[in-house]
Scaffold this motif. Structure first.
Motif, PDB file in Angstrom:
ATOM      1  N   LYS A   1       0.872  -1.179   0.000  1.00  0.00           N
ATOM      2  CA  LYS A   1       0.000   0.000   0.000  1.00  0.00           C
ATOM      3  C   LYS A   1       0.908   1.228   0.000  1.00  0.00           C
ATOM      4  N   PHE A   2       1.581   1.409  -1.122  1.00  0.00           N
ATOM      5  CA  PHE A   2       2.675   2.360  -1.174  1.00  0.00           C
ATOM      6  C   PHE A   2       2.246   3.815  -0.999  1.00  0.00           C
TER       7      PHE A   2
ATOM      8  N   THR B   1      11.649  11.610  -3.486  1.00  0.00           N
ATOM      9  CA  THR B   1      10.979  10.313  -3.576  1.00  0.00           C
ATOM     10  C   THR B   1       9.561  10.326  -3.028  1.00  0.00           C
ATOM     11  N   LEU B   2       9.297  11.156  -2.029  1.00  0.00           N
ATOM     12  CA  LEU B   2       7.998  11.145  -1.336  1.00  0.00           C
ATOM     13  C   LEU B   2       6.788  11.253  -2.270  1.00  0.00           C
ATOM     14  N   PRO B   3       6.783  12.133  -3.287  1.00  0.00           N
ATOM     15  CA  PRO B   3       5.589  12.260  -4.135  1.00  0.00           C
ATOM     16  C   PRO B   3       5.398  11.122  -5.130  1.00  0.00           C
ATOM     17  N   HIS B   4       6.268  10.115  -5.092  1.00  0.00           N
ATOM     18  CA  HIS B   4       6.228   9.073  -6.114  1.00  0.00           C
ATOM     19  C   HIS B   4       6.143   7.674  -5.507  1.00  0.00           C
ATOM     20  N   PRO B   5       5.018   7.352  -4.856  1.00  0.00           N
ATOM     21  CA  PRO B   5       4.875   5.994  -4.314  1.00  0.00           C
ATOM     22  C   PRO B   5       4.872   4.935  -5.406  1.00  0.00           C
ATOM     23  N   GLU B   6       4.604   5.337  -6.646  1.00  0.00           N
ATOM     24  CA  GLU B   6       4.606   4.371  -7.749  1.00  0.00           C
ATOM     25  C   GLU B   6       6.012   3.847  -8.048  1.00  0.00           C
ATOM     26  N   TRP B   7       7.020   4.516  -7.525  1.00  0.00           N
ATOM     27  CA  TRP B   7       8.397   4.038  -7.705  1.00  0.00           C
ATOM     28  C   TRP B   7       8.722   2.862  -6.797  1.00  0.00           C
TER      29      TRP B   7
ATOM     30  N   LEU C   1      10.485  -0.208   1.172  1.00  0.00           N
ATOM     31  CA  LEU C   1      11.712   0.573   1.326  1.00  0.00           C
ATOM     32  C   LEU C   1      12.524   0.710   0.041  1.00  0.00           C
ATOM     33  N   HIS C   2      12.337  -0.206  -0.903  1.00  0.00           N
ATOM     34  CA  HIS C   2      13.178  -0.236  -2.089  1.00  0.00           C
ATOM     35  C   HIS C   2      12.410   0.209  -3.327  1.00  0.00           C
ATOM     36  N   TYR C   3      13.138   0.333  -4.462  1.00  0.00           N
ATOM     37  CA  TYR C   3      12.559   1.032  -5.603  1.00  0.00           C
ATOM     38  C   TYR C   3      12.714   0.286  -6.912  1.00  0.00           C
ATOM     39  N   LYS C   4      11.753   0.531  -7.791  1.00  0.00           N
ATOM     40  CA  LYS C   4      11.784  -0.004  -9.145  1.00  0.00           C
ATOM     41  C   LYS C   4      12.862   0.739  -9.948  1.00  0.00           C
ATOM     42  N   PRO C   5      13.180   0.242 -11.147  1.00  0.00           N
ATOM     43  CA  PRO C   5      14.219   0.893 -11.947  1.00  0.00           C
ATOM     44  C   PRO C   5      13.989   2.381 -12.182  1.00  0.00           C
ATOM     45  N   GLU C   6      12.727   2.799 -12.374  1.00  0.00           N
ATOM     46  CA  GLU C   6      12.487   4.228 -12.605  1.00  0.00           C
ATOM     47  C   GLU C   6      12.782   5.070 -11.368  1.00  0.00           C
ATOM     48  N   GLY C   7      12.538   4.499 -10.189  1.00  0.00           N
ATOM     49  CA  GLY C   7      12.868   5.205  -8.957  1.00  0.00           C
ATOM     50  C   GLY C   7      14.362   5.293  -8.742  1.00  0.00           C
ATOM     51  N   LYS C   8      15.058   4.186  -8.984  1.00  0.00           N
ATOM     52  CA  LYS C   8      16.512   4.187  -8.864  1.00  0.00           C
ATOM     53  C   LYS C   8      17.131   5.182  -9.841  1.00  0.00           C
TER      54      LYS C   8
END
Length: 222
Positions: free
Chosen positions: A149-150, A185-191, A196-203
């Motif tokens: 529930k990101f 990072t905060l406005p982008h829960p879709e990342w 705690l960790h992130y998809k490639p677009e977040g990284k």
């Protein structure tokens, strides 16, 4: 120099030997030191945890041809003498022009915010002692979300924000710039890939911001 280095590590470990250090179920450390045999570009060190390990390759790609980018990712939190030993190992092996560092997510629930405020200056002092010529950048910790529930922040995100406040105040006092990865990072829960960790677009987004902040402090190519 090797004898001095070993003495420093042993002294660091012994200094905190009377304190019981909380341990995680699995402790780990990953050191990545590319182009160790080359000397034509400035050297950058990224210090952090698995989030740093995640965006590290993106920073390395973004700064290709401008800097050699190494990283020290570890589960050790501030206040752990093993963290200081790991720092000694990396900073004793190579000289760095820019150090982008972070430490906070590990230790939540084991190290109080009061202890964090005590131990973080010790980490900073240790880095400065071992790398007195390096330019430093502090990175805020990224948010903690509810896994699955990101869009919801986890209860321990309050610890994250308090530690970010403590660290930001310290860095301001010490005239060290802050790379605000939390705000990015905060406005982008879709990342998020988990809490705690992130998809490639977040990284990629985190890596791009880190590379841009590091680039501001890079000296001219040697």
């Amino acid at each position: 120099m090797k004898h001095v280095f070993l003495l420093l590590v042993l002294t660091t470990l012994n200094a905190a030997s009377d304190r019981v250090v909380p341990r995680e179920g699995t402790e780990w450390c990953n050191i990545w030191m590319p182009n160790a045999n080359k000397h034509g570009l400035p050297r950058v060190l990224l210090i952090g945890d698995s989030v740093t390990q995640g965006y590290g390759p993106d920073v390395e790609k973004a700064l290709a041809g401008k800097a050699y980018v190494a990283r020290l990712a570890t589960s050790r939190c501030v206040g752990d003498p093993v963290l200081h030993a790991e720092l000694s190992a990396v900073l004793g092996a190579e000289s760095f022009d820019v150090i982008h560092f972070n430490n906070s997510l590990h230790g939540i629930g084991a190290v109080s915010e009061k202890e964090y405020a005590e131990f973080l200056p010790q980490m900073l002092a240790h880095i400065r002692q071992l790398a007195p010529k390096a330019k430093l950048i502090w990175a805020t910790c990224t948010p903690s979300h509810v896994n699955g529930k990101f869009e919801q922040l986890a209860p321990n995100n309050a610890n994250v924000t308090e530690r970010n406040r403590i660290a930001t105040e310290l860095m301001k006092k010490e005239c060290i710039p802050v790379d605000d990865l939390y705000a990015l990072t905060l406005p982008h829960p879709e990342w998020c890939s988990d809490g705690l960790h992130y998809k490639p677009e977040g990284k990629a987004a985190q890596g791009a911001q880190v590379a841009a902040e590091v680039a501001k402090l890079l000296p001219k190519a040697k």
